[in-house]
Design a protein around this motif. Structure first.
Motif, PDB file in Angstrom:
ATOM      1  N   MET A  39       0.828  -1.208   0.000  1.00  8.26           N
ATOM      2  CA  MET A  39       0.000   0.000   0.000  1.00  8.26           C
ATOM      3  C   MET A  39       0.864   1.261   0.000  1.00  8.26           C
ATOM      4  O   MET A  39       0.524   2.265  -0.618  1.00  8.26           O
ATOM      5  N   THR A  40       2.027   1.195   0.660  1.00  6.90           N
ATOM      6  CA  THR A  40       2.928   2.342   0.677  1.00  6.90           C
ATOM      7  C   THR A  40       3.415   2.676  -0.721  1.00  6.90           C
ATOM      8  O   THR A  40       3.475   3.841  -1.120  1.00  6.90           O
ATOM      9  N   HIS A  41       3.755   1.633  -1.491  1.00  6.95           N
ATOM     10  CA  HIS A  41       4.213   1.851  -2.864  1.00  6.95           C
ATOM     11  C   HIS A  41       3.098   2.464  -3.711  1.00  6.95           C
ATOM     12  O   HIS A  41       3.362   3.294  -4.586  1.00  6.95           O
ATOM     13  N   ALA A  62       3.606  10.722  -6.614  1.00  2.11           N
ATOM     14  CA  ALA A  62       4.554  11.082  -7.675  1.00  2.11           C
ATOM     15  C   ALA A  62       3.827  11.545  -8.932  1.00  2.11           C
ATOM     16  O   ALA A  62       4.209  12.534  -9.564  1.00  2.11           O
ATOM     17  N   ILE A  63       2.752  10.851  -9.291  1.00  2.01           N
ATOM     18  CA  ILE A  63       2.008  11.235 -10.497  1.00  2.01           C
ATOM     19  C   ILE A  63       1.291  12.566 -10.275  1.00  2.01           C
ATOM     20  O   ILE A  63       1.255  13.422 -11.173  1.00  2.01           O
ATOM     21  N   LEU A 102       3.806   2.504 -17.435  1.00  6.43           N
ATOM     22  CA  LEU A 102       2.980   1.297 -17.510  1.00  6.43           C
ATOM     23  C   LEU A 102       3.746   0.028 -17.190  1.00  6.43           C
ATOM     24  O   LEU A 102       3.134  -1.017 -16.961  1.00  6.43           O
ATOM     25  N   THR A 103       5.070   0.087 -17.190  1.00  7.32           N
ATOM     26  CA  THR A 103       5.856  -1.093 -16.829  1.00  7.32           C
ATOM     27  C   THR A 103       6.229  -1.100 -15.346  1.00  7.32           C
ATOM     28  O   THR A 103       6.978  -1.966 -14.908  1.00  7.32           O
ATOM     29  N   ALA A 104       5.701  -0.129 -14.583  1.00  6.48           N
ATOM     30  CA  ALA A 104       5.949  -0.121 -13.144  1.00  6.48           C
ATOM     31  C   ALA A 104       5.316  -1.357 -12.501  1.00  6.48           C
ATOM     32  O   ALA A 104       4.288  -1.850 -12.963  1.00  6.48           O
ATOM     33  N   PRO A 105       5.936  -1.886 -11.430  1.00  2.43           N
ATOM     34  CA  PRO A 105       5.427  -3.119 -10.793  1.00  2.43           C
ATOM     35  C   PRO A 105       4.191  -2.875  -9.932  1.00  2.43           C
ATOM     36  O   PRO A 105       4.166  -3.184  -8.747  1.00  2.43           O
ATOM     37  N   LEU A 106       3.165  -2.299 -10.540  1.00  2.02           N
ATOM     38  CA  LEU A 106       1.898  -2.046  -9.868  1.00  2.02           C
ATOM     39  C   LEU A 106       0.774  -2.349 -10.854  1.00  2.02           C
ATOM     40  O   LEU A 106       0.999  -2.351 -12.071  1.00  2.02           O
ATOM     41  N   PRO A 107      -0.433  -2.617 -10.357  1.00  2.00           N
ATOM     42  CA  PRO A 107      -1.540  -2.887 -11.278  1.00  2.00           C
ATOM     43  C   PRO A 107      -1.747  -1.741 -12.259  1.00  2.00           C
ATOM     44  O   PRO A 107      -1.698  -0.572 -11.874  1.00  2.00           O
TER      45      PRO A 107
END
Length: 266
Positions: free
Chosen positions: A1-3, A10-11, A99-104
């Motif tokens: 959740m922190t990430h 950041a966005i 879009l390649t970030a390790p998040l949904p």
């Protein structure tokens, strides 16, 4: 959740920096509705007679009537502007990194929507302050009650822009598509004239205006600004937001959408 929260911050920060660095964008976002409020409203005031219809309790000036529609205009143009920046980011390669970030992927796109919506709401508040200085009157608490309506409208129109950005591969083609979407949505709505006026001229056109999700977003803003609920408009705007959002997520799905083909081709 922190990430997830770090990504959101950041966005939001990136979008705020982009917005503050583009003063022309802020001025243009206010000039468009101000031209309608100050110039066109003066001419249309005599041509359009307005009856007492909810949420208004008495006769109103044309300037008062079009303010909710002009708030919707700000959200509409800003939603398209945000989607234009997505197409630009995709061409420059920064969208691929996001879009390649390790998040949904849905969370990354939602963060972009929230960032664009925040900018829209800030512009709307500035415009409301100018409208009050021009003589438009509404309940003081209307400024607070209209905020959820502005956020929901910003999300819906941002989702429309996000869906379009997933379908358009070249920046040069986007301006024409923007005009094809913006002007029908704006003029075929209750932003500038009530639907009963449109029905007098053309019942078919009035029906099309009633099907336009932008009409319901304008009415949601209008009723919220005057402290009155409009469950029907809220339901339609929520439904449209979910539909356009789902289409945008599908468009950015690497297994299905054009965006995925672009990433694979790159």
């Amino acid at each position: 959740m922190t990430h997830w929260l770090i990504t959101l911050r950041a966005i939001l920060h990136r979008e705020a920096l982009r917005f503050t660095g583009q003063r022309g964008r802020f001025i243009a976002a206010l000039v468009r509705p101000l031209v309608w409020l100050i110039v066109f409203a003066a001419g249309f005031r005599a041509a359009l007679g307005l009856s007492i219809t909810p949420p208004y309790q008495t006769y109103i000036t044309y300037e008062t009537y079009i303010v909710p529609g002009l708030l919707g205009m700000i959200c509409l143009f800003n939603g398209m502007q945000s989607s234009l920046s997505l197409v630009y980011d995709r061409e420059m390669g920064s969208m691929r990194l996001l879009l390649t970030a390790p998040l949904p992927r849905w969370w990354l796109l939602l963060c972009k929507l929230l960032a664009g919506t925040l900018v829209s709401v800030l512009q709307c508040l500035v415009f409301l302050a100018i409208a009050v200085a021009w003589g438009v009157r509404f309940p003081v608490m209307g400024v607070l009650s209209v905020l959820p309506a502005l956020v929901l409208t910003g999300l819906m129109l941002g989702a429309v822009g996000l869906m379009l950005s997933s379908l358009i591969r070249q920046l040069e083609n986007f301006a024409g598509v923007m005009n094809f979407v913006i002007f029908p949505m704006f003029f075929m709505s209750s932003a500038l004239y009530p639907l009963w006026k449109m029905r007098e001229a053309s019942p078919t056109l009035a029906t099309l205006c009633g099907l336009n999700p932008f009409t319901h977003s304008v009415e949601l803003i209008r009723f919220s600004l005057y402290l009155q609920p409009n469950p029907s408009a809220m339901g339609w705007v929520l439904l449209a937001t979910l539909a356009f959002g789902a289409a945008a997520m599908r468009g950015y799905d690497p297994a299905r959408g054009m965006q995925g083909k672009t990433l694979k081709g790159g």
